[in-house]
Design a protein around this motif. Structure first.
Motif, PDB file in Angstrom:
ATOM      1  N   GLN A  40      47.433  24.827  37.834  1.00  0.00           N
ATOM      2  CA  GLN A  40      48.055  25.834  38.695  1.00  0.00           C
ATOM      3  C   GLN A  40      48.664  25.199  39.939  1.00  0.00           C
ATOM      4  O   GLN A  40      49.678  25.682  40.446  1.00  0.00           O
ATOM      5  CB  GLN A  40      47.024  26.891  39.103  1.00  0.00           C
ATOM      6  CG  GLN A  40      46.643  27.844  37.974  1.00  0.00           C
ATOM      7  CD  GLN A  40      45.838  29.025  38.472  1.00  0.00           C
ATOM      8  OE1 GLN A  40      44.982  28.896  39.343  1.00  0.00           O
ATOM      9  NE2 GLN A  40      46.109  30.193  37.917  1.00  0.00           N
ATOM     10  N   THR A  45      51.911  27.476  40.649  1.00  0.00           N
ATOM     11  CA  THR A  45      51.302  28.801  40.659  1.00  0.00           C
ATOM     12  C   THR A  45      50.464  28.944  41.927  1.00  0.00           C
ATOM     13  O   THR A  45      50.428  30.016  42.547  1.00  0.00           O
ATOM     14  CB  THR A  45      50.419  29.004  39.414  1.00  0.00           C
ATOM     15  OG1 THR A  45      51.225  28.864  38.235  1.00  0.00           O
ATOM     16  CG2 THR A  45      49.774  30.382  39.413  1.00  0.00           C
ATOM     17  N   PHE A  52      42.560  29.669  49.125  1.00  0.00           N
ATOM     18  CA  PHE A  52      41.744  30.398  48.157  1.00  0.00           C
ATOM     19  C   PHE A  52      40.286  30.043  48.394  1.00  0.00           C
ATOM     20  O   PHE A  52      39.968  29.141  49.177  1.00  0.00           O
ATOM     21  CB  PHE A  52      42.148  30.047  46.722  1.00  0.00           C
ATOM     22  CG  PHE A  52      42.158  28.570  46.445  1.00  0.00           C
ATOM     23  CD1 PHE A  52      41.008  27.908  46.011  1.00  0.00           C
ATOM     24  CD2 PHE A  52      43.317  27.820  46.629  1.00  0.00           C
ATOM     25  CE1 PHE A  52      41.016  26.548  45.772  1.00  0.00           C
ATOM     26  CE2 PHE A  52      43.332  26.455  46.393  1.00  0.00           C
ATOM     27  CZ  PHE A  52      42.183  25.823  45.967  1.00  0.00           C
ATOM     28  N   SER A  56      37.067  33.533  44.639  1.00  0.00           N
ATOM     29  CA  SER A  56      38.292  34.075  44.031  1.00  0.00           C
ATOM     30  C   SER A  56      38.636  33.358  42.735  1.00  0.00           C
ATOM     31  O   SER A  56      39.055  33.985  41.747  1.00  0.00           O
ATOM     32  CB  SER A  56      39.459  33.981  45.011  1.00  0.00           C
ATOM     33  OG  SER A  56      39.787  32.631  45.298  1.00  0.00           O
ATOM     34  N   LEU A  57      38.454  32.030  42.713  1.00  0.00           N
ATOM     35  CA  LEU A  57      38.751  31.284  41.487  1.00  0.00           C
ATOM     36  C   LEU A  57      37.717  31.570  40.406  1.00  0.00           C
ATOM     37  O   LEU A  57      38.057  31.688  39.222  1.00  0.00           O
ATOM     38  CB  LEU A  57      38.798  29.786  41.785  1.00  0.00           C
ATOM     39  CG  LEU A  57      39.986  29.302  42.629  1.00  0.00           C
ATOM     40  CD1 LEU A  57      39.903  27.797  42.834  1.00  0.00           C
ATOM     41  CD2 LEU A  57      41.313  29.667  41.976  1.00  0.00           C
ATOM     42  N   GLN A  59      36.108  34.311  39.966  1.00  0.00           N
ATOM     43  CA  GLN A  59      36.416  35.633  39.425  1.00  0.00           C
ATOM     44  C   GLN A  59      37.639  35.585  38.519  1.00  0.00           C
ATOM     45  O   GLN A  59      37.681  36.244  37.477  1.00  0.00           O
ATOM     46  CB  GLN A  59      36.642  36.623  40.571  1.00  0.00           C
ATOM     47  CG  GLN A  59      35.381  36.957  41.352  1.00  0.00           C
ATOM     48  CD  GLN A  59      35.656  37.828  42.563  1.00  0.00           C
ATOM     49  OE1 GLN A  59      36.805  37.972  43.009  1.00  0.00           O
ATOM     50  NE2 GLN A  59      34.590  38.415  43.119  1.00  0.00           N
ATOM     51  N   GLN A  60      38.623  34.794  38.908  1.00  0.00           N
ATOM     52  CA  GLN A  60      39.843  34.679  38.100  1.00  0.00           C
ATOM     53  C   GLN A  60      39.544  34.102  36.724  1.00  0.00           C
ATOM     54  O   GLN A  60      40.056  34.588  35.710  1.00  0.00           O
ATOM     55  CB  GLN A  60      40.866  33.791  38.810  1.00  0.00           C
ATOM     56  CG  GLN A  60      42.146  33.568  37.985  1.00  0.00           C
ATOM     57  CD  GLN A  60      43.090  32.583  38.648  1.00  0.00           C
ATOM     58  OE1 GLN A  60      42.917  32.197  39.807  1.00  0.00           O
ATOM     59  NE2 GLN A  60      44.108  32.168  37.930  1.00  0.00           N
ATOM     60  N   TRP A  61      38.712  33.054  36.699  1.00  0.00           N
ATOM     61  CA  TRP A  61      38.422  32.377  35.446  1.00  0.00           C
ATOM     62  C   TRP A  61      37.151  32.892  34.775  1.00  0.00           C
ATOM     63  O   TRP A  61      36.782  32.418  33.710  1.00  0.00           O
ATOM     64  CB  TRP A  61      38.314  30.865  35.682  1.00  0.00           C
ATOM     65  CG  TRP A  61      39.606  30.286  36.173  1.00  0.00           C
ATOM     66  CD1 TRP A  61      39.919  29.878  37.436  1.00  0.00           C
ATOM     67  CD2 TRP A  61      40.792  30.086  35.405  1.00  0.00           C
ATOM     68  NE1 TRP A  61      41.208  29.437  37.508  1.00  0.00           N
ATOM     69  CE2 TRP A  61      41.772  29.545  36.268  1.00  0.00           C
ATOM     70  CE3 TRP A  61      41.133  30.295  34.063  1.00  0.00           C
ATOM     71  CZ2 TRP A  61      43.062  29.233  35.854  1.00  0.00           C
ATOM     72  CZ3 TRP A  61      42.419  29.988  33.641  1.00  0.00           C
ATOM     73  CH2 TRP A  61      43.363  29.458  34.524  1.00  0.00           C
ATOM     74  N   ARG A  62      36.488  33.861  35.432  1.00  0.00           N
ATOM     75  CA  ARG A  62      35.291  34.501  34.865  1.00  0.00           C
ATOM     76  C   ARG A  62      34.203  33.484  34.520  1.00  0.00           C
ATOM     77  O   ARG A  62      33.639  33.468  33.418  1.00  0.00           O
ATOM     78  CB  ARG A  62      35.663  35.324  33.621  1.00  0.00           C
ATOM     79  CG  ARG A  62      36.626  36.460  33.930  1.00  0.00           C
ATOM     80  CD  ARG A  62      36.957  37.267  32.691  1.00  0.00           C
ATOM     81  NE  ARG A  62      37.888  38.347  33.016  1.00  0.00           N
ATOM     82  CZ  ARG A  62      38.359  39.220  32.128  1.00  0.00           C
ATOM     83  NH1 ARG A  62      37.973  39.127  30.853  1.00  0.00           N
ATOM     84  NH2 ARG A  62      39.208  40.160  32.497  1.00  0.00           N
TER      85      ARG A  62
END
Length: 256
Positions: A40, A45, A52, A56-57, A59-62
């Protein structure tokens, strides 16, 4: 451009741009997070200066925070992110000095790798792929392919040669450099979309490599790398952020 990535994927060191998602399936969680976040950053991206948090990361990538934290530690060592005290992380900026340094190292390493590959010889399937890639700049000039295909072709071309240099450490160093250079090239393209490799540049390297002329291959590779260096620095210097930057007082030299 024909999809013939089997050549580069059969080599030990593959640029991030040419990897596919399935190739990360066997990696551990930290390595997967590292590769995803790094990608990214490289493809903008996550642009330079963006901030960040681990949360947050994650959560984005679970995934949990632990692999994200470990991945970010690796990215800090790579120089791609900086930690903000109690405020997360920020993507490292692209600067003229760092770009110049990056391109200078790339010139040295890629030129020597090209000469080494010419001396050792390159297998027929790889030569055929290099010939195909060497023609992409002509296809770009004719409007048959876009800038993305041209970018991929240039990176794959140099990565194949690096992997045939016979020096595993040299090949790895070059592929790592190509990943960093991709970020810079994408930024330069956003600033000046008409920046592109002149037709015939890669072909000149290919022909000398095919003829196993080490000195001529080194010279052709050096010429290309230095042309890219000058073009990119010229484009980046036109960025509005550079023109708006304050000029600092020089530090007086101490009398000897």
């Amino acid at each position: 451009m024909p999809d013939a990535h089997s050549v580069i994927r059969g080599t030990p060191h593959v640029p991030a741009l040419l990897l596919v998602g399935s190739e990360a399936s066997g990696l551990d969680r930290t390595s997967q997070a590292y590769r995803a976040i790094r990608r990214q950053i490289i493809d903008l991206t996550l642009p330079p200066g963006s901030s960040f948090t681990e949360t947050s990361l994650a959560q984005q990538w679970r995934i949990s925070k632990t692999p994200v934290r470990e991945a970010l530690a690796r990215l800090r060592r790579d120089g791609l992110v900086n930690a903000l005290p109690r405020a997360g992380y920020v993507v490292s900026p692209i600067t003229l000095q760092d770009t110049d340094d990056l391109c200078a190292v790339r010139t040295l390493l890629c030129s020597e790798a090209a000469a080494a590959a010419a001396s050792r010889g390159v297998e027929a399937p790889a030569l055929r792929r290099l010939e195909v890639l060497s023609k992409v700049s002509f296809e770009l000039a004719a409007g048959e392919v876009g800038l993305e295909e041209s970018l991929q072709a240039g990176i794959e071309f140099e990565a194949i040669i690096a992997n045939y240099s016979g020096n595993n450490r040299l090949a790895k160093a070059i592929v790592d450099l190509l990943d960093e250079l991709e970020r810079v090239l994408r930024m330069a393209t956003l600033i000046s979309p008409d920046i592109a490799s002149p037709p015939g540049e890669l072909q000149a390297i290919f022909e000398r490599l095919r003829d196993r002329d080490a000195d001529a291959t080194r010279a052709a590779s050096h010429k290309r790398c230095e042309r890219v260096r000058q073009d990119v620095l010229q484009v980046l210097s036109k960025s509005a952020s550079v023109s708006r930057a304050s000029i600092e007082m020089p530090v007086p030299a101490r009398p000897k």
